[in-house]
Write an enzyme that holds these catalytic residues in place. Structure first.
Site, PDB file in Angstrom:
ATOM      1  N   ASP A  90       0.858  -1.169   0.000  1.00 42.61           N
ATOM      2  CA  ASP A  90       0.000   0.000   0.000  1.00 42.61           C
ATOM      3  C   ASP A  90       0.908   1.237   0.000  1.00 42.61           C
ATOM      4  O   ASP A  90       2.130   1.131   0.088  1.00 42.61           O
ATOM      5  CB  ASP A  90      -0.922  -0.044   1.240  1.00 42.61           C
ATOM      6  CG  ASP A  90      -2.153   0.826   1.052  1.00 42.61           C
ATOM      7  OD1 ASP A  90      -3.179   0.552   1.691  1.00 42.61           O
ATOM      8  OD2 ASP A  90      -2.081   1.797   0.254  1.00 42.61           O
ATOM      9  N   GLU A 102     -10.476   6.942   4.647  1.00 47.69           N
ATOM     10  CA  GLU A 102      -9.436   6.312   5.464  1.00 47.69           C
ATOM     11  C   GLU A 102      -9.463   6.829   6.905  1.00 47.69           C
ATOM     12  O   GLU A 102     -10.534   7.055   7.478  1.00 47.69           O
ATOM     13  CB  GLU A 102      -8.075   6.514   4.788  1.00 47.69           C
ATOM     14  CG  GLU A 102      -8.049   5.908   3.365  1.00 47.69           C
ATOM     15  CD  GLU A 102      -6.668   5.782   2.810  1.00 47.69           C
ATOM     16  OE1 GLU A 102      -6.442   6.212   1.669  1.00 47.69           O
ATOM     17  OE2 GLU A 102      -5.794   5.219   3.500  1.00 47.69           O
TER      18      GLU A 102
HETATM   19  C1  GLC Z   1      -4.428   4.265   0.166  1.00 47.86           C
HETATM   20  C2  GLC Z   1      -5.310   3.081   0.534  1.00 47.86           C
HETATM   21  C3  GLC Z   1      -5.416   2.037  -0.551  1.00 47.86           C
HETATM   22  C4  GLC Z   1      -5.287   2.692  -1.907  1.00 47.86           C
HETATM   23  C5  GLC Z   1      -3.882   3.279  -2.017  1.00 47.86           C
HETATM   24  C6  GLC Z   1      -3.669   4.032  -3.335  1.00 47.86           C
HETATM   25  O1  GLC Z   1      -3.681   4.652   1.267  1.00 47.86           O
HETATM   26  O2  GLC Z   1      -5.002   2.413   1.744  1.00 47.86           O
HETATM   27  O3  GLC Z   1      -6.693   1.388  -0.381  1.00 47.86           O
HETATM   28  O4  GLC Z   1      -5.494   1.735  -2.923  1.00 47.86           O
HETATM   29  O5  GLC Z   1      -3.577   4.147  -0.943  1.00 47.86           O
HETATM   30  O6  GLC Z   1      -4.473   5.186  -3.369  1.00 47.86           O
END
Ligand code: GLC
Length: 627
Positions: free
Chosen positions: A271, A467
């Site tokens: 991530d 988030e």
């Molecule tokens: C974010 C999320 C993830 C996402 C990634 C790219 O922090 O946790 O779900 O796909 O970054 O945006």
């Protein structure tokens, strides 16, 4: 028996390609970075395997043509073979999690929590396929979707990205999403976040999931199995920890369990800078994550440093070339399985999909999803369905706000207020106005007048978040509990609030309802929210109460049901709390939520009950089944 990912011939292609690649080209292929930190020329000179748009990161005026021009440039650079560079097409990744939601004018579908309430697997397939089409219309070929999160605590800021608190629905939806995106849609999907992202203590985003392996498997791993059977090509590691061990550095979960025991043949991506939280030293973090089984590294900015450190680790023998080769092999296998090497540049491929971007077919699917996602929690004296000729006062902060009804991950990462950013579609008010000639909008409710209004529709609830910024945290002490070294273990974002009690979280909503009811006007309340909330006070004041979740761009779907053209079909895929401290989940021993998992009223039942009291000459109104 699952088919092998590639034919023998294609496996040979991978080996031949791998044998031609030098260390720089291999490490480049394992690197993904954000569009704002890399030029097309650097994609070639550093041999990068992928570029992404973080939430809301868009080129130019954020129109499909801007995206196509960008994707063409990156693709062309990746394919410009010469003595230094081998042509390997890039993957361009986005979070298309409820439609191609970064792009202005895209169709925005209800977020997953509403789809869970609709509980229609075929609809999930249709939505995923439509999303893939709109992605390809802009040249994008990889989405970090579906989230297979099983959200166990409504305080989590990502609850709305979860279909349900219970794996049963998530297991059923996973293959539909993968088939809609990959098989039918032609883009690469990504099951996330491995593993146990929705099970953290207190619902803390990126926190710590404390449970036995058997519980982890039963609650959080089970939805991945049908996703693997459906052939999902990528998996994203979770920021969270399992029993204090960061998932990004968890060799048992990623390599032993996912790759070896479950036989996952695609590749695992980290991530957003997720490897940084495995340990303080960056080089050690890279080594830990690589040896745990991460194959591609999402590095938002310091990707040149990442490449240099990975190079040093390989040259010094600190990491074996076999692990690097395994990672690159997996990436190449995915690219071949997805047909990328046969594709021409994105804009030529996009031509087949241009018409479908934000078109009425897709918006009709979204509107159907809105209708089916609505859950009727209260309907006193069968006040619903309303007569569309009634004199209706429409009010509440979310009545005419397409941004709020779309929630997070909508044009921007955190979502927007107002209507400008969400091009196309309809607000809740716009949907009502289209069918109710005697409805008026009074955003502050000051026009309420019992002489003039028969009923009020009051649209309340949350404002957008994504988030950790959506977390409800009852106190900072839980941050400490989540990990002794806060800097090392989680990156806590400021929370949305400190309570699930709506009257405390958004007191303006109860005020808006009371402004109307104190005049004796009955209130039909529509809650726009990313999760169940404690709404005892609001329920008491309401004649009818509808959970609408985050319906997306097609707010008209709410009017379709409120005025009885369609019946309610939605059933709760999350237990509904009564008190601030409640955290019920289906199957709990002591299970006394305000509304149980699976609850939802509808007109047919009401009509049947009414039928039993009507004279034989009258009959219950006919309701067309929600199509
Ligand atoms: C974010 C999320 C993830 C996402 C990634 C790219 O922090 O946790 O779900 O796909 O970054 O945006």
């Amino acid at each position: 028996m699952k088919q092998p990912l590639l034919s023998k011939e294609d496996d040979m292609r991978v080996e031949q390609l791998l044998s031609r690649m030098n260390l720089e080209q291999k490490i480049g292929q394992m690197t993904q970075t954000e569009r704002m930190t890399v030029t097309p020329e650097e994609v070639k000179s550093f041999h990068l395997g992928s570029v992404l748009s973080g939430g809301g990161s868009a080129p130019g005026k954020n129109q499909p043509t801007d995206w196509l021009a960008m994707c063409d440039e990156y693709w062309a650079s990746s394919m410009e073979e010469d003595s230094e560079h081998i042509a390997i097409p890039i993957l361009y990744g986005v979070d298309a999690v409820h439609g191609h939601n970064n792009v202005r004018g895209a169709t925005l579908f209800p977020h997953n929590i509403g789809l869970g309430a609709a509980n229609d697997p075929e609809l999930v397939f249709k939505i995923s396929q439509a999303t893939a089409r709109e992605m390809l219309a802009t040249g994008v070929n990889w989405t970090f979707d579906p989230a297979l999160s099983v959200a166990r605590d409504d305080k989590w800021g990502r609850t709305y990205e979860s279909y349900s608190e219970d794996p049963e629905i998530v297991e059923r939806f996973a293959p539909e999403a993968i088939h809609g995106l990959q098989k039918a849609g032609g883009v690469v999907a990504c099951a996330k976040h491995w593993l146990g992202d929705g099970g953290t203590s207190h619902g803390l985003d990126q926190g710590n999931t404390v449970m036995s392996e058997s519980e982890l498997v039963a609650l959080h791993m089970s939805p991945y199995l049908p996703a693997f059977d459906a052939g999902v090509l990528t998996v994203m590691a979770s920021f969270s920890s399992w029993n204090d061990d960061k998932c990004h550095g968890h060799k048992y979960l990623i390599t032993d369990k996912l790759k070896h025991e479950l036989g996952f043949e695609g590749f695992v991506i980290s991530d957003w800078d997720g490897i940084d939280y495995t340990t303080e030293d960056y080089s050690d973090a890279i080594k830990i994550a690589l040896m745990a089984g991460i194959d591609m590294f999402m590095v938002s900015e310091k990707w040149k440093k990442f490449i240099a450190l990975m190079h040093d680790l390989a040259v010094s023998g600190a990491v074996p070339m076999s692990r690097i080769d395994d990672a690159v092999r997996r990436i190449l296998r995915v690219k071949i399985a997805a047909g990328l090497f046969e594709e021409t540049k994105p804009s030529t491929r996009a031509k087949a999909y241009q018409r479908s971007f934000g078109d009425s077919d897709h918006r009709d699917i979204a509107r159907e999803a809105v209708r089916k996602s609505l859950v009727l929690l209260k309907n006193e004296d069968a006040i619903l369905p309303l007569n569309n000729e009634s004199r209706i006062l429409v009010t509440g902060k979310n009545a005419h706000d397409r941004g709020h009804q779309c929630g997070g991950w909508s044009v921007s990462w955190q979502g927007e207020s107002g209507n400008d950013h969400i091009e196309g579609g309809s607000s809740v008010w716009e949907g009502i106005k289209a069918v109710a000639p005697n409805a008026i909008l009074s955003e502050d409710g000051s026009d309420a007048n019992s002489e003039l209004h028969d009923v009020a529709i009051i649209v309340i609830g949350e404002t957008p978040y994504a988030e950790g910024l959506g977390d409800i945290r009852e106190g900072d002490d839980i941050l400490v509990e989540a990990g002794s070294d806060i800097n090392g273990l989680i990156s806590p974002l400021d929370p949305y609030g400190s309570t699930l009690v709506l009257a405390d979280l958004h007191p303006e909503d109860l005020k808006a309802i009371r402004k109307v009811t104190q005049l004796g006007i009955p209130a039909v309340v529509v809650l726009i929210s990313g999760r169940p909330l404690v709404v005892e006070a609001e329920l008491d004041e309401s004649s009818a109460f509808v959970a609408a979740w985050l319906p997306g761009s097609e707010g008209q779907g709410i009017a379709d049901v409120i005025f009885g053209e369609y019946d309610f079909e939605g059933r709760l895929s999350f237990s509904w709390p009564k008190n601030a401290t409640d955290n019920f989940n289906r199957g709990d021993d002591d299970y006394t939520p305000r509304f149980k998992y699976g609850f939802g009223l509808n007109y047919r039942d009401d009509a049947d009950q009414a039928q039993s009291h009507l004279t034989s000459t009258e009959h219950a109104p006919e309701y067309r089944n929600a199509g």
